[in-house]
Scaffold this active site. Sequence first.
Site, PDB file in Angstrom:
ATOM      1  N   PRO A 146       0.824  -1.211   0.000  1.00 26.93           N
ATOM      2  CA  PRO A 146       0.000   0.000   0.000  1.00 26.93           C
ATOM      3  C   PRO A 146       0.854   1.255   0.000  1.00 26.93           C
ATOM      4  O   PRO A 146       2.006   1.239   0.463  1.00 26.93           O
ATOM      5  CB  PRO A 146      -0.793  -0.103   1.312  1.00 26.93           C
ATOM      6  CG  PRO A 146      -0.138  -1.154   2.130  1.00 26.93           C
ATOM      7  CD  PRO A 146       0.713  -1.982   1.243  1.00 26.93           C
ATOM      8  N   ASP A 147       0.299   2.340  -0.550  1.00 27.01           N
ATOM      9  CA  ASP A 147       1.020   3.624  -0.468  1.00 27.01           C
ATOM     10  C   ASP A 147       0.708   4.267   0.877  1.00 27.01           C
ATOM     11  O   ASP A 147       0.132   3.626   1.767  1.00 27.01           O
ATOM     12  CB  ASP A 147       0.668   4.525  -1.669  1.00 27.01           C
ATOM     13  CG  ASP A 147      -0.794   4.964  -1.678  1.00 27.01           C
ATOM     14  OD1 ASP A 147      -1.538   4.632  -0.735  1.00 27.01           O
ATOM     15  OD2 ASP A 147      -1.204   5.644  -2.637  1.00 27.01           O
ATOM     16  N   PHE A 148       1.088   5.521   1.064  1.00 25.74           N
ATOM     17  CA  PHE A 148       0.797   6.222   2.317  1.00 25.74           C
ATOM     18  C   PHE A 148      -0.595   6.842   2.318  1.00 25.74           C
ATOM     19  O   PHE A 148      -1.374   6.686   3.239  1.00 25.74           O
ATOM     20  CB  PHE A 148       1.792   7.376   2.521  1.00 25.74           C
ATOM     21  CG  PHE A 148       3.050   7.003   3.251  1.00 25.74           C
ATOM     22  CD1 PHE A 148       3.225   5.751   3.805  1.00 25.74           C
ATOM     23  CD2 PHE A 148       4.078   7.946   3.390  1.00 25.74           C
ATOM     24  CE1 PHE A 148       4.390   5.426   4.476  1.00 25.74           C
ATOM     25  CE2 PHE A 148       5.242   7.635   4.068  1.00 25.74           C
ATOM     26  CZ  PHE A 148       5.409   6.373   4.602  1.00 25.74           C
ATOM     27  N   ARG A 149      -0.872   7.613   1.260  1.00 25.17           N
ATOM     28  CA  ARG A 149      -1.937   8.608   1.377  1.00 25.17           C
ATOM     29  C   ARG A 149      -3.234   8.310   0.647  1.00 25.17           C
ATOM     30  O   ARG A 149      -4.178   9.082   0.760  1.00 25.17           O
ATOM     31  CB  ARG A 149      -1.409   9.984   0.921  1.00 25.17           C
ATOM     32  CG  ARG A 149      -0.317  10.510   1.836  1.00 25.17           C
ATOM     33  CD  ARG A 149       0.249  11.851   1.407  1.00 25.17           C
ATOM     34  NE  ARG A 149       1.252  12.312   2.355  1.00 25.17           N
ATOM     35  CZ  ARG A 149       2.520  11.912   2.370  1.00 25.17           C
ATOM     36  NH1 ARG A 149       2.942  11.067   1.459  1.00 25.17           N
ATOM     37  NH2 ARG A 149       3.364  12.360   3.287  1.00 25.17           N
ATOM     38  N   ASN A 220      10.871   5.002  -2.748  1.00 24.49           N
ATOM     39  CA  ASN A 220      10.443   3.731  -2.177  1.00 24.49           C
ATOM     40  C   ASN A 220      11.564   3.017  -1.445  1.00 24.49           C
ATOM     41  O   ASN A 220      12.730   3.130  -1.802  1.00 24.49           O
ATOM     42  CB  ASN A 220       9.846   2.846  -3.265  1.00 24.49           C
ATOM     43  CG  ASN A 220       8.573   3.441  -3.817  1.00 24.49           C
ATOM     44  OD1 ASN A 220       7.998   4.325  -3.185  1.00 24.49           O
ATOM     45  ND2 ASN A 220       8.155   3.003  -4.982  1.00 24.49           N
ATOM     46  N   ASP A 222      11.368  -0.326  -0.967  1.00 26.55           N
ATOM     47  CA  ASP A 222      11.146  -1.751  -1.216  1.00 26.55           C
ATOM     48  C   ASP A 222      12.182  -2.387  -2.133  1.00 26.55           C
ATOM     49  O   ASP A 222      12.149  -3.598  -2.361  1.00 26.55           O
ATOM     50  CB  ASP A 222       9.733  -1.971  -1.786  1.00 26.55           C
ATOM     51  CG  ASP A 222       9.469  -1.137  -3.034  1.00 26.55           C
ATOM     52  OD1 ASP A 222      10.415  -0.850  -3.793  1.00 26.55           O
ATOM     53  OD2 ASP A 222       8.299  -0.764  -3.259  1.00 26.55           O
ATOM     54  N   HIS A 239      15.057   7.715   0.060  1.00 31.62           N
ATOM     55  CA  HIS A 239      14.631   7.561   1.455  1.00 31.62           C
ATOM     56  C   HIS A 239      15.161   6.266   2.067  1.00 31.62           C
ATOM     57  O   HIS A 239      14.601   5.748   3.025  1.00 31.62           O
ATOM     58  CB  HIS A 239      13.098   7.610   1.538  1.00 31.62           C
ATOM     59  CG  HIS A 239      12.542   8.922   1.081  1.00 31.62           C
ATOM     60  ND1 HIS A 239      11.210   9.128   0.819  1.00 31.62           N
ATOM     61  CD2 HIS A 239      13.135  10.122   0.833  1.00 31.62           C
ATOM     62  CE1 HIS A 239      11.018  10.386   0.426  1.00 31.62           C
ATOM     63  NE2 HIS A 239      12.176  11.002   0.416  1.00 31.62           N
ATOM     64  N   CYS A 247      22.392   1.561  14.585  1.00 25.59           N
ATOM     65  CA  CYS A 247      21.654   1.914  15.799  1.00 25.59           C
ATOM     66  C   CYS A 247      21.533   3.435  15.865  1.00 25.59           C
ATOM     67  O   CYS A 247      22.119   4.156  15.049  1.00 25.59           O
ATOM     68  CB  CYS A 247      22.365   1.370  17.037  1.00 25.59           C
ATOM     69  SG  CYS A 247      23.817   2.315  17.489  1.00 25.59           S
ATOM     70  N   CYS A 270      21.286  -2.394  19.974  1.00 24.33           N
ATOM     71  CA  CYS A 270      22.689  -2.498  19.574  1.00 24.33           C
ATOM     72  C   CYS A 270      23.475  -3.205  20.684  1.00 24.33           C
ATOM     73  O   CYS A 270      23.343  -2.853  21.861  1.00 24.33           O
ATOM     74  CB  CYS A 270      23.245  -1.085  19.350  1.00 24.33           C
ATOM     75  SG  CYS A 270      24.998  -1.038  18.999  1.00 24.33           S
TER      76      CYS A 270
HETATM   77  P1  CNA Z   1       1.929   8.718  -1.228  1.00 28.53           P
HETATM   78  O1  CNA Z   1       1.979  10.040  -0.581  1.00 28.53           O
HETATM   79  O2  CNA Z   1       1.185   7.639  -0.572  1.00 28.53           O
HETATM   80  O3  CNA Z   1       1.352   8.961  -2.687  1.00 28.53           O
HETATM   81  C1  CNA Z   1       1.114   7.916  -3.586  1.00 28.53           C
HETATM   82  C2  CNA Z   1       0.594   8.526  -4.883  1.00 28.53           C
HETATM   83  O4  CNA Z   1       0.504   7.503  -5.840  1.00 28.53           O
HETATM   84  C3  CNA Z   1      -0.772   9.154  -4.757  1.00 28.53           C
HETATM   85  O5  CNA Z   1      -0.800  10.342  -5.490  1.00 28.53           O
HETATM   86  C4  CNA Z   1      -1.707   8.098  -5.362  1.00 28.53           C
HETATM   87  O6  CNA Z   1      -2.845   8.654  -5.970  1.00 28.53           O
HETATM   88  C5  CNA Z   1      -0.808   7.496  -6.389  1.00 28.53           C
HETATM   89  N1  CNA Z   1      -1.096   6.094  -6.686  1.00 28.53           N
HETATM   90  C6  CNA Z   1      -1.433   5.097  -5.835  1.00 28.53           C
HETATM   91  N2  CNA Z   1      -1.521   3.929  -6.481  1.00 28.53           N
HETATM   92  C7  CNA Z   1      -1.222   4.197  -7.775  1.00 28.53           C
HETATM   93  C8  CNA Z   1      -1.121   3.402  -8.942  1.00 28.53           C
HETATM   94  N3  CNA Z   1      -1.318   2.091  -8.930  1.00 28.53           N
HETATM   95  N4  CNA Z   1      -0.803   4.015 -10.090  1.00 28.53           N
HETATM   96  C9  CNA Z   1      -0.593   5.354 -10.143  1.00 28.53           C
HETATM   97  N5  CNA Z   1      -0.667   6.154  -9.069  1.00 28.53           N
HETATM   98  C10 CNA Z   1      -0.956   5.578  -7.902  1.00 28.53           C
HETATM   99  O7  CNA Z   1       3.409   8.149  -1.500  1.00 28.53           O
HETATM  100  P2  CNA Z   1       4.715   8.955  -1.960  1.00 28.53           P
HETATM  101  O8  CNA Z   1       5.608   7.968  -2.561  1.00 28.53           O
HETATM  102  O9  CNA Z   1       4.389  10.151  -2.730  1.00 28.53           O
HETATM  103  O10 CNA Z   1       5.281   9.430  -0.558  1.00 28.53           O
HETATM  104  C11 CNA Z   1       6.593   9.269  -0.237  1.00 28.53           C
HETATM  105  C12 CNA Z   1       6.792   8.310   0.925  1.00 28.53           C
HETATM  106  C13 CNA Z   1       5.991   7.049   0.788  1.00 28.53           C
HETATM  107  C14 CNA Z   1       8.207   7.839   0.910  1.00 28.53           C
HETATM  108  O11 CNA Z   1       8.866   8.294   2.031  1.00 28.53           O
HETATM  109  C15 CNA Z   1       8.166   6.312   0.861  1.00 28.53           C
HETATM  110  O12 CNA Z   1       9.189   5.740   1.607  1.00 28.53           O
HETATM  111  C16 CNA Z   1       6.854   5.957   1.371  1.00 28.53           C
HETATM  112  N6  CNA Z   1       6.282   4.655   1.044  1.00 28.53           N
HETATM  113  C17 CNA Z   1       6.986   3.739   0.308  1.00 28.53           C
HETATM  114  C18 CNA Z   1       6.440   2.510   0.003  1.00 28.53           C
HETATM  115  C19 CNA Z   1       7.245   1.511  -0.789  1.00 28.53           C
HETATM  116  O13 CNA Z   1       8.463   1.452  -0.642  1.00 28.53           O
HETATM  117  N7  CNA Z   1       6.593   0.736  -1.652  1.00 28.53           N
HETATM  118  C20 CNA Z   1       5.141   2.213   0.421  1.00 28.53           C
HETATM  119  C21 CNA Z   1       4.434   3.167   1.174  1.00 28.53           C
HETATM  120  C22 CNA Z   1       5.023   4.383   1.474  1.00 28.53           C
END
Ligand code: CNA
Length: 392
Positions: A146-149, A220, A222, A239, A247, A270
């Site tokens: 999942p994403d964050f927002r 990301n 991951d 990031h 530690c 640690c």
């Molecule tokens: P965010 O703020 O959650 O934004 C995600 C964006 O992607 C939003 O605008 C969504 O509408 C859009 N979105 C979601 N799914 C899709 C899709 N399938 N196709 C196209 N667009 C999509 O995340 P950001 O990356 O902008 O924020 C940065 C943070 C999130 C970083 O510090 C990361 O480390 C952190 N994060 C990383 C992971 C990972 O490594 N996979 C997962 C969750 C959060």
Amino acid sequence: MGEAEETEETHDAESPAAASEKTTTTTTTTTTTEDEGRRRGNETSSSSLSSSPSEEEEERSPETSLRSETESSGSEEETSSSSSEGVRELLRRLAIDGEGEKTLAAKQPRLKTRDVKGIAEYIESDECKNVVVMCGAGVSVAAGIPDFRTPGTGLYDNLAEYDLPYPQAVFEIGFFESNPEPFYLLASHLQPGKFEPTKTHKFIKLLETKKKLRRCFTQNIDSLETKAGVSEELVVAAHGNFDTARCLKGHSQDIEKVMEHVAKGEPMRCETCGEYVKPDIVFFGENLPIRFGQLARIDFNPENCDLLIVMGTSLQVQPFAGLIEYPDIDCPRLLINREKVGEVPSRRSFFEMGMSKGRGFDFSEEGKRDVLFLGDCDDGVSELCKHLGWEV
Ligand code: CNA
């Protein structure tokens, strides 16, 4: 996390960071109090990367600690307020580093058509040798992370079980110092090895294979870009990731041991100093890896970036989000995302404070170089590949 060699100082009272913090508290329209804003790591900042850095700029310590700008930038509602026209006008007059509109107008558009097909034609041309990619969590959503927002499915809406004062706390260094358990629990679900690269990650590898990829800057953690085969030197994990750990006092750790603790969701201490151990993921309030600033300065220079592709990010986290402003004024930019982000008005407060070049995306008819694919990343790259005749 202790100050380690690979990170940059940002807490110096004389630093640009400190100066920008003072400005922020007096001029932004943020609705949070100053203290709350700080607690949440929401200070606005200048992106002190330069598109053509002078020696003096090279010496300055760039402002690279991680911040979310969610509550400090103008909301969509604010940006449609009556002042937005005035701001647009201001942006038109002052943007582009004082070079002015004339410079841009004098340049021939690089895209034949401002759509995905036009981007594909441009990629195929000799003019486009260096593609810079910026990724966010959205590129890995199809992998099951999942994403964050995103409302409903994003991590921030699903952290109730972690008993946090507010969702972002799970990634805040101050909170981790006293309570690392929520992070370890969450990390146990997110750890690498469980997920496979998506079509979008494979497309980035394809750009490398076709000798078009200059660099992939990813937020990301991951590591799916390298799992898809993208060479490590072409990826900037802005990031951090789970490859290494230290530690809070900066002692390096055996990553295998750390990952055993992560898998169980149990915080590790640690053996040398007893402090908590954390994978080298950049938390809010921490500095980004020095490689981020070093390579961004080079890769976003006009001569090194012919096309910028931004995918799956809300562009809410600084200083990463500010990078979109640094390619040349006529460099085409493609955004593939489920929602429009990073547009000029959303960067208004930064511009007014002199902390932004005013070069957010402009998808309107007046815009000259930005292309939007509104939808899923995998669909966007499929469309692009269809026009390119590439098989992902
Ligand atoms: P965010 O703020 O959650 O934004 C995600 C964006 O992607 C939003 O605008 C969504 O509408 C859009 N979105 C979601 N799914 C899709 C899709 N399938 N196709 C196209 N667009 C999509 O995340 P950001 O990356 O902008 O924020 C940065 C943070 C999130 C970083 O510090 C990361 O480390 C952190 N994060 C990383 C992971 C990972 O490594 N996979 C997962 C969750 C959060």
